[in-house]
Scaffold this motif. Structure first.
Motif, PDB file in Angstrom:
ATOM      1  N   SER A 181       0.678  -1.265  -0.026  1.00 52.26           N
ATOM      2  CA  SER A 181      -0.028  -0.009  -0.042  1.00 52.26           C
ATOM      3  C   SER A 181       0.798   1.199   0.062  1.00 52.26           C
ATOM      4  N   LEU A 182       1.897   1.184   0.572  1.00 56.22           N
ATOM      5  CA  LEU A 182       3.008   2.297   0.826  1.00 56.22           C
ATOM      6  C   LEU A 182       3.415   2.648  -0.712  1.00 56.22           C
ATOM      7  N   ILE A 183       3.846   1.525  -1.435  1.00 56.43           N
ATOM      8  CA  ILE A 183       4.205   1.755  -2.772  1.00 56.43           C
ATOM      9  C   ILE A 183       2.969   2.466  -3.800  1.00 56.43           C
ATOM     10  N   VAL A 184       1.686   2.046  -3.659  1.00 53.22           N
ATOM     11  CA  VAL A 184       0.817   2.630  -4.273  1.00 53.22           C
ATOM     12  C   VAL A 184       0.470   3.873  -3.987  1.00 53.22           C
ATOM     13  N   VAL A 185       0.388   4.446  -2.635  1.00 51.47           N
ATOM     14  CA  VAL A 185       0.334   5.819  -2.036  1.00 51.47           C
ATOM     15  C   VAL A 185       1.626   6.664  -2.755  1.00 51.47           C
ATOM     16  N   ALA A 186       2.872   5.949  -2.813  1.00 47.85           N
ATOM     17  CA  ALA A 186       3.970   6.688  -3.210  1.00 47.85           C
ATOM     18  C   ALA A 186       3.830   7.196  -4.587  1.00 47.85           C
ATOM     19  N   THR A 187       2.896   6.350  -5.475  1.00 50.20           N
ATOM     20  CA  THR A 187       2.994   6.946  -7.014  1.00 50.20           C
ATOM     21  C   THR A 187       1.977   8.065  -6.948  1.00 50.20           C
ATOM     22  N   TRP A 188       1.429   8.609  -5.915  1.00 51.68           N
ATOM     23  CA  TRP A 188       0.648   9.840  -5.719  1.00 51.68           C
ATOM     24  C   TRP A 188       1.614  10.995  -5.149  1.00 51.68           C
TER      25      TRP A 188
END
Length: 639
Positions: free
Chosen positions: A164-171
């Motif tokens: 989830s951290l990787i997903v949020v980091a894309t934003w």
């Protein structure tokens, strides 16, 4: 920093235990955990994309490219949500295997503490005994077992948080780090708080909790029930229990509430940071820089970052587990045991087959008497300043029967413990056929003893007798001969299940024995030890509960069936040991060079010592006169 380092060290130890217990299944579980986290993360992304494609699909209609994309993401989301429970089911099955092997390993390590060091001094050390008792109580708690199971769930949650951290980091990479960091801070403070509580339960409250548990068992168990009622002790014990428990828990309660402040601060930081991150996401969505699909995905991912925070009972259970295993390792280190036992200790050992052609020797003819030699032996208990035995020298030829008598506290029972190797001497040497019983297992196996407080095992008659025979404890001929020599020939016939009857009324089909029957079972256990190679047989006042006639008869029978063996008899009743080849009297020597003033003051046969008119003759005559004055039908024979 110290607490953080300690937490990492405990987790590393936990990982080592898992690897030692079940390496293949642990690797498999790790792969399943990674797959589970990846599936959950993919499900978050697929759900967001599905929601994002729905408006266009509805507008374009069935059969359009937009509808096809929606169907594709629906299938992907469905696959993720179907695959996740399947992975979890397999993961749960593998976890059970890992947990079972882990518990077997750790229980074996606890057993090592009690049995691997041959001596018993460490079990009488209050600090070691207290720590060991705390570990055993912790392992009986459901949280200890749960901590093993939840290891993998915690890891799966952390890895899901990483996805989830990787997903949020894309934003927004820094917003992702801030949100995850706020949860991690709360988790760190929580782990330190819960770890302190469990450490206090094991360390600071050990003695008080043991005292409280002892009083509780007195109130609820059968052994003290009669006196408790007779003396009206109930109210006093209730008060004593509540006082001991309150004293034990004071430290825990104080630390529990004192350390809540950092948790409250961490909670406030987490709430402020996450409120700011969600406000930032709302701003970008309003500005149109974040699409509907991304918004749905990011909201799910931000909520999933909670996996970096404290995980409630699951994390508490793991903390409980690691706290107990850390203390167990500390106890093992103190006793010189390795942190983890060799791999072979965790594997089942198949019993070896008897060598073809080995003669079937009876329990009293297989062994041979052993020579005993003590030279200038000095020993003192750790809790005492003065030595119990000081510069004691004694030589016993092989095959001789020797009685050891003397006043209370002269060191008779201590002498037996030293011969068994249960304590090493502080000075001097003890040799049995040239071997040191405190250092050599083969030498220790040459000694069999019936102690005054011999164990009444809640096990079948077969085991109660056979434990003395070592590798031949399943040999019916050996057991029958030993019990026959001990005067218990008819005992198996009187029991409901014969040799397989459990000797305790606490079990279905079991039964208890009378005092005299237990004496014969204990004697048979020592006689059976000869089949295992014992060359020295010792009776250390095991017949104190019997009357004079019964004790004398048992000692005479013992001497009769052990002819040719080296035997030691310890008793306060001098009439019972008068038929021994030799009698050694321990008592005051009036030697100013000795700290204790005790040593061997007389040595000879019964007839010789009576003729000498010394300490033995006076003690024997005094006992005989007491029975004569009482008109006892069991008046001792002074011949």
């Amino acid at each position: 920093m110290h607490r953080h380092t300690e937490t990492i060290r405990r987790y590393a130890l936990h990982a080592r235990l898992l690897w030692r217990a079940a390496p293949v299944h642990s690797v498999l579980n790790l792969l399943l955990v990674v797959a589970s986290a990846a599936t959950v993360t993919f499900g978050i992304v697929a759900t967001g994309q599905l929601v994002g494609t729905l408006p266009a699909a509805v507008k374009a209609g069935v059969g359009s490219a937009a509808a096809d994309r929606a169907w594709l993401w629906l299938a992907a989301a469905a696959a993720a949500y179907i695959l996740a429970p399947l992975i979890h089911a397999v993961h749960s099955a593998v976890t059970q295997v890992v947990s079972a092997r882990y518990l077997r390993l750790v229980f074996g390590m606890v057993a090592d503490v009690g049995t691997a060091p041959y001596g018993i001094a460490h079990l009488e050390d209050p600090e070691v005994a207290g720590r060991l008792d705390a570990v055993k109580r912790a392992m009986r708690d459901w949280t200890f077992v749960t901590g093993v199971d939840e290891t993998w769930n915690l890891l799966a949650n952390r890895l899901t948080g990483a996805g989830s951290l990787i997903v949020v980091a894309t934003w927004n990479w820094w917003a992702a780090l801030l949100a995850a960091g706020s949860y991690a801070l709360l988790a760190k403070v929580f782990v330190a708080w819960i770890g302190t509580i469990f450490d206090d339960l094991l360390e600071a409250t050990g003695n008080q909790r043991r005292q409280a548990s002892y009083v509780r068992d007195l109130m609820t168990g059968a052994p003290a029930a009669k006196e408790l009622r007779l003396f009206g002790m109930a109210d006093w014990l209730v008060h004593r229990y509540s006082t001991a428990w309150r004293d034990a828990m004071t430290v825990v309660w104080r630390n529990r509430y004192h350390n809540l402040r950092p948790i409250l601060v961490a909670c406030a930081i987490m709430l402020i940071v996450n409120a700011g991150v969600f406000a930032l996401l709302a701003r970008d969505a309003s500005a149109g820089t974040v699409s509907l699909a991304s918004l749905v995905t990011l909201v799910q991912a931000l909520l999933a970052l909670e996996a970096f925070g404290p995980l409630g009972d699951n994390q508490s259970a793991l903390a409980r587990n690691t706290s107990a295993t850390t203390m167990l390792i500390a106890v093992r280190d103190r006793l010189g045991l390795p942190d983890l036992p060799p791999p072979s200790r965790t594997e089942a050992v198949e019993p070896t087959e008897p060598v073809a052609g080995t003669p079937d020797l009876s329990p009293v003819t297989r062994g041979r008497g052993a020579e005993i030699d003590l030279r200038d032996v000095t020993f003192h208990y750790p809790t005492r300043d003065e030595p119990t035995v000081e510069r004691l020298s004694l030589h016993i030829p092989a095959g001789q029967s020797v009685a050891v008598v003397g006043v209370n506290g002269a060191g008779k029972s201590t002498l037996i413990k030293l011969l068994c190797g249960l304590y090493p001497p502080d000075a001097g040497t003890i040799r049995i056929d040239g071997g040191d019983p405190s250092a050599d297992e083969a030498t220790r196996n040459r000694v069999a003893v019936i102690f005054q407080d011999f164990v009444r095992y809640h096990l079948p008659l077969r085991d109660n007798v056979g434990f003395g025979a070592h590798e031949r404890h399943e040999d019916d001929a050996v057991l029958a001969k030993a019990l026959d020599d001990a005067g218990g020939t008819t005992l198996p016939d009187r029991l409901e299940h014969g040799w397989d009857t459990v000797l305790s009324a606490e079990y279905a089909g079991g039964t208890d024995l009378s005092g005299g029957q237990w004496q014969r079972v204990a004697l048979a256990r020592a006689l059976a030890a000869v089949a295992g190679g014992a060359g020295v047989l010792v009776l250390d006042e095991p017949t104190a509960a019997l009357d004079v006639r019964a004790e004398a008869a048992l000692f005479d029978r013992f001497l009769d069936v052990t002819q040719g063996m080296t035997t030691l008899l310890v008793s306060h009743r001098l009439s019972s040991v008068r038929h021994a080849d030799r009698i050694v009297v321990i008592g005051p020597t009036n030697d100013p060079t000795r700290t204790t003033g005790t040593g061997i003051i007389e040595d000879g046969s019964h007839e010789e010592l009576m003729a000498a008119g010394g300490a033995y003759a006076r003690m024997f005559s005094l006992q005989a006169s007491r029975f004569a004055a009482a008109g006892s039908s069991e008046t001792v024979d002074q011949r």
